[in-house]
Design a protein around this motif. Sequence first.
Motif, PDB file in Angstrom:
ATOM      1  N   LYS A 166      -8.946 -28.505  -5.080  1.00  0.00           N
ATOM      2  CA  LYS A 166      -9.940 -27.852  -4.228  1.00  0.00           C
ATOM      3  C   LYS A 166      -9.936 -28.469  -2.834  1.00  0.00           C
ATOM      4  O   LYS A 166      -9.968 -27.753  -1.818  1.00  0.00           O
ATOM      5  CB  LYS A 166     -11.323 -27.984  -4.866  1.00  0.00           C
ATOM      6  N   ALA A 167      -9.868 -29.795  -2.774  1.00  0.00           N
ATOM      7  CA  ALA A 167      -9.859 -30.489  -1.483  1.00  0.00           C
ATOM      8  C   ALA A 167      -8.608 -30.151  -0.679  1.00  0.00           C
ATOM      9  O   ALA A 167      -8.650 -30.076   0.555  1.00  0.00           O
ATOM     10  CB  ALA A 167      -9.952 -31.996  -1.707  1.00  0.00           C
ATOM     11  N   ASP A 168      -7.496 -29.923  -1.372  1.00  0.00           N
ATOM     12  CA  ASP A 168      -6.244 -29.572  -0.691  1.00  0.00           C
ATOM     13  C   ASP A 168      -6.195 -28.101  -0.288  1.00  0.00           C
ATOM     14  O   ASP A 168      -5.231 -27.662   0.346  1.00  0.00           O
ATOM     15  CB  ASP A 168      -5.045 -29.872  -1.599  1.00  0.00           C
ATOM     16  N   GLY A 169      -7.201 -27.331  -0.692  1.00  0.00           N
ATOM     17  CA  GLY A 169      -7.234 -25.916  -0.353  1.00  0.00           C
ATOM     18  C   GLY A 169      -6.355 -25.050  -1.234  1.00  0.00           C
ATOM     19  O   GLY A 169      -6.127 -23.877  -0.927  1.00  0.00           O
ATOM     20  N   ARG A 170      -5.875 -25.596  -2.347  1.00  0.00           N
ATOM     21  CA  ARG A 170      -4.975 -24.833  -3.216  1.00  0.00           C
ATOM     22  C   ARG A 170      -5.739 -23.894  -4.143  1.00  0.00           C
ATOM     23  O   ARG A 170      -5.242 -22.829  -4.501  1.00  0.00           O
ATOM     24  CB  ARG A 170      -4.095 -25.785  -4.027  1.00  0.00           C
ATOM     25  N   ILE A 171      -6.935 -24.291  -4.570  1.00  0.00           N
ATOM     26  CA  ILE A 171      -7.775 -23.433  -5.407  1.00  0.00           C
ATOM     27  C   ILE A 171      -9.191 -23.500  -4.851  1.00  0.00           C
ATOM     28  O   ILE A 171      -9.846 -24.547  -4.922  1.00  0.00           O
ATOM     29  CB  ILE A 171      -7.752 -23.879  -6.884  1.00  0.00           C
ATOM     30  N   GLY A 172      -9.675 -22.386  -4.306  1.00  0.00           N
ATOM     31  CA  GLY A 172     -10.959 -22.408  -3.615  1.00  0.00           C
ATOM     32  C   GLY A 172     -12.106 -21.780  -4.368  1.00  0.00           C
ATOM     33  O   GLY A 172     -13.271 -22.056  -4.065  1.00  0.00           O
ATOM     34  N   THR A 173     -11.821 -20.915  -5.354  1.00  0.00           N
ATOM     35  CA  THR A 173     -12.884 -20.225  -6.080  1.00  0.00           C
ATOM     36  C   THR A 173     -12.607 -20.272  -7.579  1.00  0.00           C
ATOM     37  O   THR A 173     -11.476 -20.531  -8.013  1.00  0.00           O
ATOM     38  CB  THR A 173     -12.986 -18.754  -5.650  1.00  0.00           C
ATOM     39  N   VAL A 174     -13.640 -19.992  -8.352  1.00  0.00           N
ATOM     40  CA  VAL A 174     -13.479 -19.958  -9.809  1.00  0.00           C
ATOM     41  C   VAL A 174     -12.552 -18.813 -10.211  1.00  0.00           C
ATOM     42  O   VAL A 174     -11.747 -18.947 -11.137  1.00  0.00           O
ATOM     43  CB  VAL A 174     -14.853 -19.827 -10.497  1.00  0.00           C
ATOM     44  N   ASP A 175     -12.650 -17.684  -9.516  1.00  0.00           N
ATOM     45  CA  ASP A 175     -11.737 -16.573  -9.801  1.00  0.00           C
ATOM     46  C   ASP A 175     -10.287 -16.995  -9.573  1.00  0.00           C
ATOM     47  O   ASP A 175      -9.393 -16.651 -10.358  1.00  0.00           O
ATOM     48  CB  ASP A 175     -12.070 -15.368  -8.914  1.00  0.00           C
ATOM     49  N   ALA A 176     -10.045 -17.730  -8.485  1.00  0.00           N
ATOM     50  CA  ALA A 176      -8.690 -18.204  -8.201  1.00  0.00           C
ATOM     51  C   ALA A 176      -8.227 -19.191  -9.271  1.00  0.00           C
ATOM     52  O   ALA A 176      -7.050 -19.216  -9.646  1.00  0.00           O
ATOM     53  CB  ALA A 176      -8.641 -18.852  -6.821  1.00  0.00           C
ATOM     54  N   LEU A 177      -9.155 -20.010  -9.761  1.00  0.00           N
ATOM     55  CA  LEU A 177      -8.829 -20.940 -10.843  1.00  0.00           C
ATOM     56  C   LEU A 177      -8.412 -20.173 -12.093  1.00  0.00           C
ATOM     57  O   LEU A 177      -7.397 -20.502 -12.732  1.00  0.00           O
ATOM     58  CB  LEU A 177     -10.039 -21.825 -11.146  1.00  0.00           C
ATOM     59  N   ALA A 178      -9.181 -19.148 -12.448  1.00  0.00           N
ATOM     60  CA  ALA A 178      -8.852 -18.346 -13.628  1.00  0.00           C
ATOM     61  C   ALA A 178      -7.514 -17.631 -13.440  1.00  0.00           C
ATOM     62  O   ALA A 178      -6.699 -17.559 -14.369  1.00  0.00           O
ATOM     63  CB  ALA A 178      -9.966 -17.339 -13.901  1.00  0.00           C
ATOM     64  N   ASP A 179      -7.274 -17.123 -12.234  1.00  0.00           N
ATOM     65  CA  ASP A 179      -5.995 -16.448 -11.952  1.00  0.00           C
ATOM     66  C   ASP A 179      -4.822 -17.415 -12.109  1.00  0.00           C
ATOM     67  O   ASP A 179      -3.777 -17.054 -12.665  1.00  0.00           O
ATOM     68  CB  ASP A 179      -5.995 -15.880 -10.529  1.00  0.00           C
ATOM     69  N   ALA A 180      -4.990 -18.632 -11.592  1.00  0.00           N
ATOM     70  CA  ALA A 180      -3.919 -19.627 -11.671  1.00  0.00           C
ATOM     71  C   ALA A 180      -3.641 -20.011 -13.124  1.00  0.00           C
ATOM     72  O   ALA A 180      -2.484 -20.204 -13.522  1.00  0.00           O
ATOM     73  CB  ALA A 180      -4.293 -20.866 -10.857  1.00  0.00           C
ATOM     74  N   PHE A 181      -4.700 -20.118 -13.913  1.00  0.00           N
ATOM     75  CA  PHE A 181      -4.531 -20.452 -15.330  1.00  0.00           C
ATOM     76  C   PHE A 181      -3.770 -19.344 -16.053  1.00  0.00           C
ATOM     77  O   PHE A 181      -2.844 -19.602 -16.826  1.00  0.00           O
ATOM     78  CB  PHE A 181      -5.903 -20.665 -15.975  1.00  0.00           C
ATOM     79  N   ILE A 182      -4.129 -18.094 -15.777  1.00  0.00           N
ATOM     80  CA  ILE A 182      -3.471 -16.960 -16.429  1.00  0.00           C
ATOM     81  C   ILE A 182      -2.016 -16.847 -15.982  1.00  0.00           C
ATOM     82  O   ILE A 182      -1.138 -16.480 -16.772  1.00  0.00           O
ATOM     83  CB  ILE A 182      -4.229 -15.650 -16.131  1.00  0.00           C
ATOM     84  N   ALA A 183      -1.720 -17.174 -14.719  1.00  0.00           N
ATOM     85  CA  ALA A 183      -0.339 -17.093 -14.226  1.00  0.00           C
ATOM     86  C   ALA A 183       0.587 -17.979 -15.052  1.00  0.00           C
ATOM     87  O   ALA A 183       1.720 -17.599 -15.371  1.00  0.00           O
ATOM     88  CB  ALA A 183      -0.281 -17.492 -12.752  1.00  0.00           C
ATOM     89  N   ASP A 184       0.124 -19.173 -15.407  1.00  0.00           N
ATOM     90  CA  ASP A 184       0.917 -20.058 -16.259  1.00  0.00           C
ATOM     91  C   ASP A 184       0.909 -19.571 -17.709  1.00  0.00           C
ATOM     92  O   ASP A 184       1.946 -19.526 -18.374  1.00  0.00           O
ATOM     93  CB  ASP A 184       0.367 -21.484 -16.199  1.00  0.00           C
ATOM     94  N   LEU A 185      -0.278 -19.211 -18.184  1.00  0.00           N
ATOM     95  CA  LEU A 185      -0.428 -18.799 -19.580  1.00  0.00           C
ATOM     96  C   LEU A 185       0.390 -17.554 -19.893  1.00  0.00           C
ATOM     97  O   LEU A 185       0.905 -17.391 -21.006  1.00  0.00           O
ATOM     98  CB  LEU A 185      -1.908 -18.529 -19.864  1.00  0.00           C
ATOM     99  N   ASP A 186       0.552 -16.687 -18.901  1.00  0.00           N
ATOM    100  CA  ASP A 186       1.210 -15.400 -19.125  1.00  0.00           C
ATOM    101  C   ASP A 186       2.695 -15.544 -19.427  1.00  0.00           C
ATOM    102  O   ASP A 186       3.336 -14.591 -19.868  1.00  0.00           O
ATOM    103  CB  ASP A 186       1.013 -14.499 -17.901  1.00  0.00           C
ATOM    104  N   ARG A 187       3.254 -16.716 -19.182  1.00  0.00           N
ATOM    105  CA  ARG A 187       4.660 -16.928 -19.529  1.00  0.00           C
ATOM    106  C   ARG A 187       4.850 -17.142 -21.029  1.00  0.00           C
ATOM    107  O   ARG A 187       5.977 -17.145 -21.516  1.00  0.00           O
ATOM    108  CB  ARG A 187       5.210 -18.139 -18.776  1.00  0.00           C
ATOM    109  N   MET A 188       3.741 -17.334 -21.742  1.00  0.00           N
ATOM    110  CA  MET A 188       3.813 -17.564 -23.176  1.00  0.00           C
ATOM    111  C   MET A 188       3.463 -16.283 -23.923  1.00  0.00           C
ATOM    112  O   MET A 188       2.797 -15.394 -23.400  1.00  0.00           O
ATOM    113  CB  MET A 188       2.868 -18.697 -23.583  1.00  0.00           C
ATOM    114  N   ASN A 189       3.926 -16.215 -25.153  1.00  0.00           N
ATOM    115  CA  ASN A 189       3.689 -15.043 -25.991  1.00  0.00           C
ATOM    116  C   ASN A 189       2.799 -15.458 -27.156  1.00  0.00           C
ATOM    117  O   ASN A 189       3.233 -16.194 -28.045  1.00  0.00           O
ATOM    118  CB  ASN A 189       5.022 -14.491 -26.496  1.00  0.00           C
TER     119      ASN A 189
END
Length: 654
Positions: free
Chosen positions: A509-532
């Motif tokens: 958050k301090a580095d500006g890489r994840i600024g909102t909870v929605d962005a956090l959820a999106d980032a989590f899903i981006a990694d998770l989506d590579r799995m089946n």
Amino acid sequence: MTGRQGWIGVIALLLSVTSPLKAREIWTDGVPDAYFKHFVEFYKADPSAMGRWATGLTRISTEQLDYTLKALDTTQFTYLYPMEIKGYDLPRHNGIPTEELSLMAVRAGKLIPVPYQIDEFDKTGLIWIEGENDSKAEGDPRIFDDFDELVFMFRDGGWDRFDPAQHTLAEGQMLEEIRLDSPRNKPRYLYLVRNNSERSRADYVQVDLDEGWIQTTLMRMEFEPKDFTQIQSMAPRLGPHKDENVFDNIYVNISTGILNQNLRVDLDTRKNIKATPLAVKDGAVRASMLVKARVWYAYLPTFFSQKFQVDFYEQSVTIPSRFAIGSMKVLKFFLMFLREPRIHFAIDFQNLDGARLTFDSVYDNKQYGIVDGTMSDFETRMNATRLPGDWLHLDSNQGWEMFFSNHMPVVPNGLFDAFLDGVTMNMFYEDDANSTTKYEHDPGATPRLGFQSEGIPDTVIDLMGAIPKLDFQNMDSLGEAIVALAAAEQDGAFEKYDEVVNKKLAELKADGRIGTVDALADAFIADLDRMNFSGIPRDTFNQIVHQAIVDTTPAVDQIHHGKVLARMITLASDQGIDIRRLRYATMDNTLWFPAWVGEGGASDFQWQVSHAPTATPLGPVAVPASKPAHPPEAAPAATAPAATSPSGSSATAP
């Protein structure tokens, strides 16, 4: 050279000069036109044609290959794409003995059997082979049920739908119509039938563990029967480079401290790391090999061993790396002993002069490294790149290509990647004919490809130590673990775990890489989506996870994992889903072997991988009553049409 072959050569030259994206070796020989046309018509009518006519097609031309795919209405990708339908997607037919089920399609105006298989799995997601698994079968191996897989090829579906007025089901009962949809091809249709004795003669892949070989219609691989890491050769079976080995060796080295960084040992695939093939489920569409990896030291087996599987299809190989309940225990146990490990993984090729190689992370200008014995500036950049991205592409310059689809759940610079602090890693690429190693059979890096890493992720180690202490041993699924972990939140079981994660999230958050909870959820899903994930459809599961994070997280650095899990259970229940159906997850890292990635190049092939064909059960089909099925011993023998050989003589397909 014939006039046609001359024109093909000119076209090949123009393509290679004007469009590097489309560069490919053009096979100009070709089989006689009359023979080829006969083959194509037979192939459109019967999926077994390629295998049965393979010996007569070894000199097939590029033009003829491309024509065949167009005649079948497939792209380079959809031609080789295998499909699976889980038993829970066909709930009305659960409980039927698997030997009574088969697949059929309407091809060239006739209802014919097509290649298929039904596979059973154990509770951890490994292929079930009687007497070889450590865990119980997911269901009754003799019965079609929830987590069984019905496997077939997209291309084998028929364009025409079954019409009782035109087509005849000679025996048995038609249970279900299945539509296959592809973004770039016409819909196809398959039919699940019961008690029909007809079976396709096609067999796309064969394995012999005793002799150590795997053979498909298009390639052959040979390996040491007692150690699958010792691959001896891999060669195509068609084209001018037929039987020309392109594989030298595969090498893994782990140098690590044991309990402290000064007491170091070296483990490698020459002496210490063995992968013993135990058994294989060899079906018409895929062969699933059950393998036991074990670390040996001082000629004695150590405590560390792990079973995994490798799935071989006609033009692809998948290693479905599993994440099940037992995975956490194995990972924690393994990391507990390692100190400052260094890992080097390399595949050594040969006979690939002129081949081109690139991967997603460096493909910004559509550049390729050329195998010519020297390292270009671009190849040096490849060698220093941290992660490959979503894919890697090797054009052999011999009429076949290799495309790796990366499903490790680490998007470069993504959320999970941020937790790998303490680890340095980079791709490894070497193009130097004079570079030699102790582990290769033939000298020279022509090329040598892999990755290397050093260190252990400190944050991950902290997380492993902070996992709530529950009796995971008695849990069969990830879903059961979610329920137990959610309940443990009330006792503060996640306090330390939340603290470790939120500390890292505060940095992001301090580095500006994840600024909102929605962005956090999106980032989590981006990694998770590579799995089946098995048990709940991907899109449904992703939506549940995303919503649970948003609903329970007040700020980016204030996530409460127990609350997220509890909310997931509620959201699933609201949709009529029992979260305990979530069995395990796999990272389906796949090597595809297309003849060509196609006119759109590697990035377009990856688009097709991520927009693969889908299967939709449409329900039962009304058909007139058919004759009772023949007993197995009285089933009529299938008669193969006569095939004309290239020399013009009549030859019956084997």
